[in-house]
Design a protein around this motif. Structure first.
Motif, short mmCIF file in Angstrom:
data_model
loop_
_atom_site.label_atom_id
_atom_site.label_comp_id
_atom_site.label_asym_id
_atom_site.label_seq_id
_atom_site.Cartn_x
_atom_site.Cartn_y
_atom_site.Cartn_z
N MET A 117 1.27 -1.10 -0.14
CA MET A 117 0.20 -0.36 0.06
C MET A 117 0.90 0.84 -0.04
SD MET A 117 -2.30 -1.53 3.24
CE MET A 117 -1.03 -2.16 3.63
N GLY A 118 0.31 2.35 -1.21
CA GLY A 118 1.24 3.86 -0.71
C GLY A 118 -0.52 5.37 -0.85
N ASP A 119 0.34 5.58 0.38
CA ASP A 119 -0.84 7.11 -0.30
C ASP A 119 -0.30 8.12 0.38
OD1 ASP A 119 -2.78 7.68 -0.26
OD2 ASP A 119 -4.17 7.15 1.70
N TYR A 120 -0.54 9.35 0.27
CA TYR A 120 0.60 10.24 1.05
C TYR A 120 -1.08 11.69 1.00
CZ TYR A 120 -0.61 11.99 -4.06
OH TYR A 120 -1.80 12.32 -4.71
N GLU A 121 0.08 12.52 1.95
CA GLU A 121 -0.69 13.70 2.05
C GLU A 121 -0.40 15.02 2.39
OE1 GLU A 121 -2.79 13.32 6.21
OE2 GLU A 121 -0.71 12.59 6.55
N LYS A 122 -1.19 16.24 2.14
CA LYS A 122 -0.50 17.23 2.86
C LYS A 122 -0.45 17.40 3.63
CE LYS A 122 -1.12 21.87 0.64
NZ LYS A 122 -0.16 22.06 -0.17
N THR A 182 3.37 14.22 2.46
CA THR A 182 4.28 13.06 3.43
C THR A 182 3.65 12.15 2.49
OG1 THR A 182 4.53 14.16 5.59
CG2 THR A 182 4.62 11.55 5.91
N THR A 183 4.32 10.98 1.84
CA THR A 183 4.43 9.47 1.30
C THR A 183 4.50 8.84 2.60
OG1 THR A 183 6.43 9.01 0.81
CG2 THR A 183 4.91 9.51 -0.93
N HIS A 184 3.12 7.44 2.69
CA HIS A 184 2.90 6.57 3.73
C HIS A 184 3.57 5.02 2.65
CE1 HIS A 184 0.56 4.53 7.23
NE2 HIS A 184 2.43 3.76 6.92
N VAL A 185 4.39 4.35 2.72
CA VAL A 185 3.99 3.08 1.47
C VAL A 185 4.61 2.13 2.96
CG1 VAL A 185 5.04 4.21 -0.18
CG2 VAL A 185 6.72 3.55 1.69
N VAL A 186 3.73 0.61 2.99
CA VAL A 186 3.31 -0.45 4.20
C VAL A 186 4.07 -1.23 3.14
CG1 VAL A 186 2.21 -1.66 5.22
CG2 VAL A 186 2.38 0.40 5.45
N ALA A 187 4.48 -2.61 3.07
CA ALA A 187 4.78 -3.89 2.61
C ALA A 187 3.79 -5.15 3.33
CB ALA A 187 5.39 -3.85 1.96
N GLU A 237 4.14 17.40 -4.54
CA GLU A 237 2.52 16.20 -4.27
C GLU A 237 2.70 15.19 -6.43
OE1 GLU A 237 -1.96 15.86 -5.06
OE2 GLU A 237 -1.61 17.80 -6.02
N GLU A 238 3.85 15.33 -6.82
CA GLU A 238 4.31 14.97 -7.95
C GLU A 238 5.07 14.04 -7.55
OE1 GLU A 238 6.75 15.94 -12.09
OE2 GLU A 238 5.14 16.82 -12.10
N MET A 239 5.78 14.22 -6.85
CA MET A 239 6.80 13.22 -6.43
C MET A 239 6.68 12.36 -4.99
SD MET A 239 9.83 15.57 -5.64
CE MET A 239 11.38 14.62 -4.30
N ILE A 298 6.28 8.69 -5.61
CA ILE A 298 7.08 6.96 -4.60
C ILE A 298 5.79 5.87 -4.37
CG2 ILE A 298 7.04 7.04 -2.64
CD1 ILE A 298 8.82 9.92 -2.69
N CYS A 299 4.59 6.49 -4.72
CA CYS A 299 2.96 5.86 -4.56
C CYS A 299 3.24 4.67 -5.54
CB CYS A 299 2.54 6.05 -4.00
SG CYS A 299 2.19 6.79 -2.57
N ARG A 300 3.35 4.61 -6.32
CA ARG A 300 3.00 4.53 -7.46
C ARG A 300 4.50 2.86 -8.01
NH1 ARG A 300 2.20 8.31 -10.68
NH2 ARG A 300 4.55 8.40 -11.24
N ASN A 301 5.86 3.78 -7.59
CA ASN A 301 6.69 2.84 -7.93
C ASN A 301 6.92 2.04 -6.44
OD1 ASN A 301 8.03 4.01 -10.66
ND2 ASN A 301 8.58 5.28 -9.21
N TRP A 302 6.36 2.18 -5.42
CA TRP A 302 6.28 1.45 -4.44
C TRP A 302 5.43 -0.05 -4.77
CZ3 TRP A 302 8.76 -0.32 0.04
CH2 TRP A 302 8.35 -1.02 1.07
N GLN A 303 4.80 -0.02 -5.93
CA GLN A 303 3.76 -0.93 -6.21
C GLN A 303 4.72 -2.21 -7.15
OE1 GLN A 303 0.39 -1.99 -5.00
NE2 GLN A 303 0.73 -0.43 -4.43
N ASP A 304 5.58 -1.65 -7.43
CA ASP A 304 6.07 -2.21 -8.64
C ASP A 304 7.25 -3.00 -8.17
OD1 ASP A 304 4.40 -2.05 -10.86
OD2 ASP A 304 5.23 0.10 -11.35
#
Length: 176
Positions: A113-118, A125-130, A147-149, A153-159
């Motif tokens: 999972m990956g998510d972010y918030e302003k 702040t991105t939050h990634v979990v495995a 926000e783009e970064m 990060i969230c998209r790349n975390w999936q892969d």
């Protein structure tokens, strides 16, 4: 028009049965998908069912990276044992087939999972979990300026989560 208690009980049994049979934690949205896709009931009724199940402590909700996962409690286990045999076997078969057909998708959605918030004027702040078998392997929060970064990060975390996890373990386990 209120939904009869017989149907509310059926929806609760479907949810408990799904939680019992699935090998990975299920999110509310994954359960919504199954129940709504099969036209058992509508969104509003399901919200009522989840609220009742939480308040009667049949399930516990756990939020990880902005996704709410459900966990069956001991009370939920007992309720399923008591009422589960009243559920139509065809519904159980339908659930089992759904879980089997969507096993990989459910595992990936529930494990990575990956998510972010302003979090500031120019900060996200991105939050990634495995996770694996319900246990957190990696839980990282990373502040970034755009926000783009954060989205990247969230998209790349999936892969790339497996190679990142391996990198962390390999480099943190080094002996001096």
């Amino acid at each position: 028009m209120s939904v009869s208690s017989k149907y509310l009980t059926l929806y609760k049994m479907i949810i408990l049965y799904m939680l019992k049979r699935c090998e990975v934690p299920l999110s509310k949205s994954q359960i919504y998908d199954f129940i709504l896709e099969n036209e058992y009931t509508n969104f509003m009724t399901l919200q009522e069912v989840f609220a009742e199940m939480s308040s009667s402590e049949l399930i516990k909700e756990k939020t990880v990276a902005n996704r709410t996962y459900l966990e069956m409690t001991e009370e939920g286990e007992e309720t399923l044992k008591f009422f589960g045999n009243r559920m139509n076997p065809a519904i159980k078969t339908q659930i089992d087939e759904y879980l089997k057909a969507n096993k990989l998708k459910l595992r990936n959605e529930g494990s990575i999972m990956g998510d972010y918030e302003k979090t500031g004027e120019k900060e996200y702040t991105t939050h990634v979990v495995a996770m694996e078998s319900g246990h957190t392997l990696v839980d990282i929060q990373i502040p970034v300026p755009t926000e783009e970064m954060a989205r990247s990060i969230c998209r790349n975390w999936q892969d790339k989560n497996q190679e990142i996890y391996k990198f962390l373990i390999d480099n943190l386990m080094l002996d001096e």
